[in-house]
Design a protein around this motif. Sequence first.
Motif, PDB file in Angstrom:
ATOM      1  N   LEU A   1       0.852  -1.182   0.000  1.00  0.00           N
ATOM      2  CA  LEU A   1       0.000   0.000   0.000  1.00  0.00           C
ATOM      3  C   LEU A   1       0.890   1.235   0.000  1.00  0.00           C
ATOM      4  CD1 LEU A   1      -2.778   1.465   0.335  1.00  0.00           C
ATOM      5  CD2 LEU A   1      -2.424   1.288   2.815  1.00  0.00           C
TER       6      LEU A   1
ATOM      7  N   VAL B   1      -7.144   6.245  -3.063  1.00  0.00           N
ATOM      8  CA  VAL B   1      -8.054   6.387  -1.930  1.00  0.00           C
ATOM      9  C   VAL B   1      -7.620   7.606  -1.138  1.00  0.00           C
ATOM     10  CG1 VAL B   1      -9.031   5.263   0.105  1.00  0.00           C
ATOM     11  CG2 VAL B   1      -8.349   3.882  -1.865  1.00  0.00           C
TER      12      VAL B   1
ATOM     13  N   LEU C   1      -2.899   5.479  -0.926  1.00  0.00           N
ATOM     14  CA  LEU C   1      -3.675   6.187   0.089  1.00  0.00           C
ATOM     15  C   LEU C   1      -3.132   7.605   0.210  1.00  0.00           C
ATOM     16  CD1 LEU C   1      -5.751   6.361   2.368  1.00  0.00           C
ATOM     17  CD2 LEU C   1      -4.025   5.391   3.916  1.00  0.00           C
TER      18      LEU C   1
ATOM     19  N   PHE D   1     -12.885   6.583   4.303  1.00  0.00           N
ATOM     20  CA  PHE D   1     -12.083   6.610   3.083  1.00  0.00           C
ATOM     21  C   PHE D   1     -12.988   6.739   1.856  1.00  0.00           C
ATOM     22  CE2 PHE D   1      -9.806   4.246   6.301  1.00  0.00           C
ATOM     23  CZ  PHE D   1      -8.546   4.808   6.266  1.00  0.00           C
TER      24      PHE D   1
ATOM     25  N   VAL E   1       1.436   5.182   0.534  1.00  0.00           N
ATOM     26  CA  VAL E   1       0.847   6.222   1.389  1.00  0.00           C
ATOM     27  C   VAL E   1       1.517   7.548   1.057  1.00  0.00           C
ATOM     28  CG1 VAL E   1       0.404   7.012   3.735  1.00  0.00           C
ATOM     29  CG2 VAL E   1       0.356   4.555   3.219  1.00  0.00           C
TER      30      VAL E   1
ATOM     31  N   THR F   1      -8.429  10.430   2.255  1.00  0.00           N
ATOM     32  CA  THR F   1      -9.037  10.663   3.563  1.00  0.00           C
ATOM     33  C   THR F   1      -8.332  11.857   4.191  1.00  0.00           C
ATOM     34  OG1 THR F   1      -9.729   9.624   5.640  1.00  0.00           O
ATOM     35  CG2 THR F   1      -7.516   9.136   4.861  1.00  0.00           C
TER      36      THR F   1
ATOM     37  N   ARG G   1     -12.753   6.461  -2.538  1.00  0.00           N
ATOM     38  CA  ARG G   1     -11.979   6.056  -3.709  1.00  0.00           C
ATOM     39  C   ARG G   1     -12.348   6.924  -4.898  1.00  0.00           C
ATOM     40  NH1 ARG G   1     -10.041   0.821  -5.962  1.00  0.00           N
ATOM     41  NH2 ARG G   1     -10.190   0.978  -8.231  1.00  0.00           N
TER      42      ARG G   1
ATOM     43  N   VAL H   1      -3.478  11.042   2.145  1.00  0.00           N
ATOM     44  CA  VAL H   1      -3.984  11.604   3.402  1.00  0.00           C
ATOM     45  C   VAL H   1      -3.725  13.109   3.384  1.00  0.00           C
ATOM     46  CG1 VAL H   1      -3.872  11.524   5.915  1.00  0.00           C
ATOM     47  CG2 VAL H   1      -3.477   9.438   4.577  1.00  0.00           C
TER      48      VAL H   1
ATOM     49  N   ALA I   1     -11.105   1.096   4.740  1.00  0.00           N
ATOM     50  CA  ALA I   1      -9.927   1.082   3.873  1.00  0.00           C
ATOM     51  C   ALA I   1      -9.925  -0.142   2.967  1.00  0.00           C
ATOM     52  CB  ALA I   1      -8.662   1.117   4.726  1.00  0.00           C
TER      53      ALA I   1
ATOM     54  N   ALA J   1     -10.294   0.181  -1.210  1.00  0.00           N
ATOM     55  CA  ALA J   1      -9.194  -0.221  -2.088  1.00  0.00           C
ATOM     56  C   ALA J   1      -9.628  -1.201  -3.160  1.00  0.00           C
ATOM     57  CB  ALA J   1      -8.066  -0.843  -1.262  1.00  0.00           C
TER      58      ALA J   1
END
Length: 276
Positions: A4, A108, A64, A125, A6, A110, A127, A66, A142, A146
């Motif tokens: 994943l 994704v 992901l 979350f 980030v 958030t 997408r 953020v 999450a 995904a």
Amino acid sequence: MSLLFVEIDNCYESAQVLAAKIDQYVRFCQRKVKDVDGKERPMWRTRWWAPDGRRGDQPHPPLLLVFNRVGPRNPGTVSAQLADLTRRHWRGIAHDGFHMYDGKLPIVVTGMKQLQENGPAGVIFRRFGPPRTTRRSWRRSATRAAKPTTPARQQVEYEAREREYKEQLRRAAEQQKAEREPRRPACANCGTRYTDARWRAIEPAGSDAPRETHPHLCDDCKQRATHRRTPSPANRARAPGARLAHARAEDRRHLDLTLPPVTRPDPAWTVMRTSC
């Protein structure tokens, strides 16, 4: 171990800068190397794992993003612009009622505040994908965010087409059965209709196939007819022909015992008589 990516943004960078970073993620996922078996595979698949799609497609590991609202930029505006700029990377290819995400990068998003309050297991979350009707509907966990999804309307249409297709197959099978049933042969002895297996057995299957000995009889009548034509060893011994052959063999054996043995003349005596 599942992979994943980030990316944490403090709301200082523009959507264009974030889109350039996502381009780098995609280029990294597209990089290929030779695996231990000599075949080329994406480099990240030789070290990490990511779940495949539901229909055999192989998307890239999810990213992901953020947003930590520290800088002056609005995360909502940046997220909307970023979705438009990176559409070619995450948008699935539409098929008959579903989407394929082969070679696509799931993105994704958030917020840091929501992540701190609810934790990574919270339903916080979203997408990048088709727009949702309400703000509450796009919030997911999450794991669910995904996974590739199909829009609800298209999913309903796809399921309706699947049901219609299955119904057409069922009706076609019933019609074929109704048209074929009057042609089903019957046994010439007892009149019983042939089963499907018996019907297939009497149909010609080529010149090399063994010929059916009783095509006009059903399985039960064929079995009884076969037993009548091939008697058991005990019945064969009691048959008239068998008794006559046994009697003839006994007579020959008796004659062999009663007749005197045949003796050949002495060769020397025969030569002496010839010389006189």
